[in-house]
Design an enzyme around this catalytic site. Structure first.
Site, PDB file in Angstrom:
ATOM      1  CG  HIS A 266      -1.953  -1.031   1.249  1.00 22.45           C
ATOM      2  ND1 HIS A 266      -2.842  -1.241   0.218  1.00 22.45           N
ATOM      3  CD2 HIS A 266      -2.244  -1.973   2.193  1.00 22.45           C
ATOM      4  CE1 HIS A 266      -3.646  -2.261   0.533  1.00 22.45           C
ATOM      5  NE2 HIS A 266      -3.298  -2.733   1.717  1.00 22.45           N
TER       6      HIS A 266
ATOM      7  CG  HIS B 157      -6.486  -5.158   2.418  1.00 27.56           C
ATOM      8  ND1 HIS B 157      -5.955  -6.076   3.294  1.00 27.56           N
ATOM      9  CD2 HIS B 157      -7.472  -4.511   3.082  1.00 27.56           C
ATOM     10  CE1 HIS B 157      -6.596  -5.983   4.463  1.00 27.56           C
ATOM     11  NE2 HIS B 157      -7.517  -5.041   4.365  1.00 27.56           N
TER      12      HIS B 157
ATOM     13  N   GLY C 199      -1.924   1.956   5.003  1.00 30.85           N
ATOM     14  CA  GLY C 199      -2.270   0.554   5.266  1.00 30.85           C
ATOM     15  C   GLY C 199      -1.148  -0.267   5.886  1.00 30.85           C
TER      16      GLY C 199
ATOM     17  CE1 TYR D 181      -2.168  -7.277   9.283  1.00 33.68           C
ATOM     18  CE2 TYR D 181      -3.883  -7.880   7.720  1.00 33.68           C
ATOM     19  CZ  TYR D 181      -2.735  -7.194   8.016  1.00 33.68           C
ATOM     20  OH  TYR D 181      -2.121  -6.429   7.063  1.00 33.68           O
TER      21      TYR D 181
ATOM     22  CG  ASP E 224      -3.093  -8.507   1.103  1.00 30.06           C
ATOM     23  OD1 ASP E 224      -2.146  -8.761   1.868  1.00 30.06           O
ATOM     24  OD2 ASP E 224      -4.082  -7.820   1.435  1.00 30.06           O
TER      25      ASP E 224
HETATM   26 ZN   LIG Z   1      -4.163  -7.086   3.187  1.00 29.78          ZN
END
Ligand SMILES: [Zn+2]
Length: 375
Positions: free
Chosen positions: A133, A170, A141, A296, A168
């Site tokens: 990001h 995102h 990010g 995460y 990913d």
């Molecule tokens: Zn991500």
């Protein structure tokens, strides 16, 4: 097949702060699981420790002004207008040593790129990398320096055609926009749709600009998209485009926040689904620089990247996690102590809802982007 794994213990020194979801512990955990499986002492795989990237290497993408701000913030100096550079409480906190962490992540991905560029490895994996990001002049990010962009620039020095595939959850916005007008770099990102998740971009209509039109590809997906919907959509889009583009090298961003238990996103992949996609990608180019990314729920990160490194080396893994890692994984919340996730039911109407959306995105890519590649 010559491979290289890039890993540093130095990551333990850095901390985004107690409330931050990006836990540096995930890297040590991943290393320990790789080690327990015997994957850190493979006969044809080098294991290397990165050094900090040189400032001029980082400055090939990032502005000098932004670099100076990062260095000052990292040293504890007061930085006026820190928010203008994306810094401050929240996603991109100012913590002591953030510049050293950024230099190290850049150094690791540049080392992976150099090993592949110089023929010392056909495939290299830097799992602390993939901070996709970061923008030229702004943190975003959880990413301060965009090591993926720097690695691609390094590979471009050889005159190679570079494809970047980002799985990913995102959108890989920083990498996409760095090469938005460049037809020598094909970027493909699959992710949860941008109107449901950070960073808010990554729609099919973002196709590149100028000579780069057709070389930015996005496959957005509905929340709750699972392996059964993801894999056919991926298959319909990624192999044909890579087949047409014929990359000399593939850069992979292997974020595992697409997993069904990830606390920050809403996709519903499993570790075995992720691993099948990685294996498919490895078939599609003669050389690979693989990077990590988001993730995460810590046991997923360790399992997915261990599986990816095994796939890179074409090594099969026992499904049961090695005994020495089991108690740590259980303590971190993993219920079934295996590489593969247990099956989960997806209600029929949810499945149809995700499938229909994916089908429309694939059709749009096939209609608007495939002809630009004579597909
Ligand atoms: Zn991500």
């Amino acid at each position: 097949m010559k491979t290289a794994l890039i890993h540093s213990d130095e990551w333990r020194r850095f901390d985004y702060g107690p409330e931050h979801p990006l836990r540096m512990e995930r890297l040590g955990l991943t290393w320990r699981l790789m080690e327990a499986y015997g994957l850190t002492a493979l006969p044809r795989a080098k294991v290397l420790t990165p050094e900090a990237a040189a400032l001029n290497e980082i400055a090939r993408f990032h502005t000098r002004e932004y670099i100076e701000i990062l260095r000052a913030a990292s040293a504890g100096d007061w930085v006026p207008h820190a928010a203008r550079y994306g810094l401050g409480p929240g996603d991109n906190p100012i913590f002591p040593g953030l510049w050293e962490a950024a230099e190290l992540v850049a150094g690791g991905s540049l080392l992976a790129a150099r090993l592949v560029a110089e023929g010392e490895a056909n495939r290299a994996f830097h799992f602390a990398g993939g901070l996709h990001h970061a923008m030229a002049d702004r943190a975003s990010g959880f990413c301060y320096v965009n090591d993926a962009v720097l690695a691609i620039m390094k590979l471009r020095e050889r005159g190679w055609r570079v494809a970047y595939v980002d799985i990913d959850a995102h959108h890989g916005d920083g990498v996409q926009f760095a090469f938005y007008r460049d037809p020598s770099v094909l970027t493909i990102s699959t992710h949860e749709r941008g109107d449901r998740l950070f960073p808010g971009t990554g729609f099919v209509a973002e196709m590149g600009e100028g000579e780069g039109v057709g070389f930015s590809v996005n496959l957005p997906l509905q929340p709750l998209t699972d392996d059964a919907v993801y894999e056919p959509a991926f298959e319909a889009v990624v192999p044909p485009l890579l087949g047409a583009f014929q990359p000399d090298v593939l850069v992979l961003q292997l974020g595992i926040d697409s997993h069904r238990t990830d606390p920050l996103t809403h996709l519903s992949l499993t570790v075995q689904g992720f691993t099948r996609v990685v294996k498919r990608l490895l078939q599609l180019a003669p050389r690979v620089v693989a990077l990590g990314g988001g993730g995460y729920d810590l046991p997923n990160v360790a399992r997915a990247w261990t599986a990816a490194w095994a796939a890179i080396n074409e090594v099969a893994l026992a499904d049961a996690l090695p005994r020495e890692c089991q108690s740590e994984m259980a303590r971190l919340g993993l219920e079934q102590l295996s590489m593969c996730d247990p099956p989960a039911e997806m209600p029929d109407d949810t499945r149809r809802w995700t499938e229909e959306y994916a089908r429309r995105q694939v059709a749009s890519i096939q209609e608007n982007i495939f002809p630009l590649h004579r597909l």
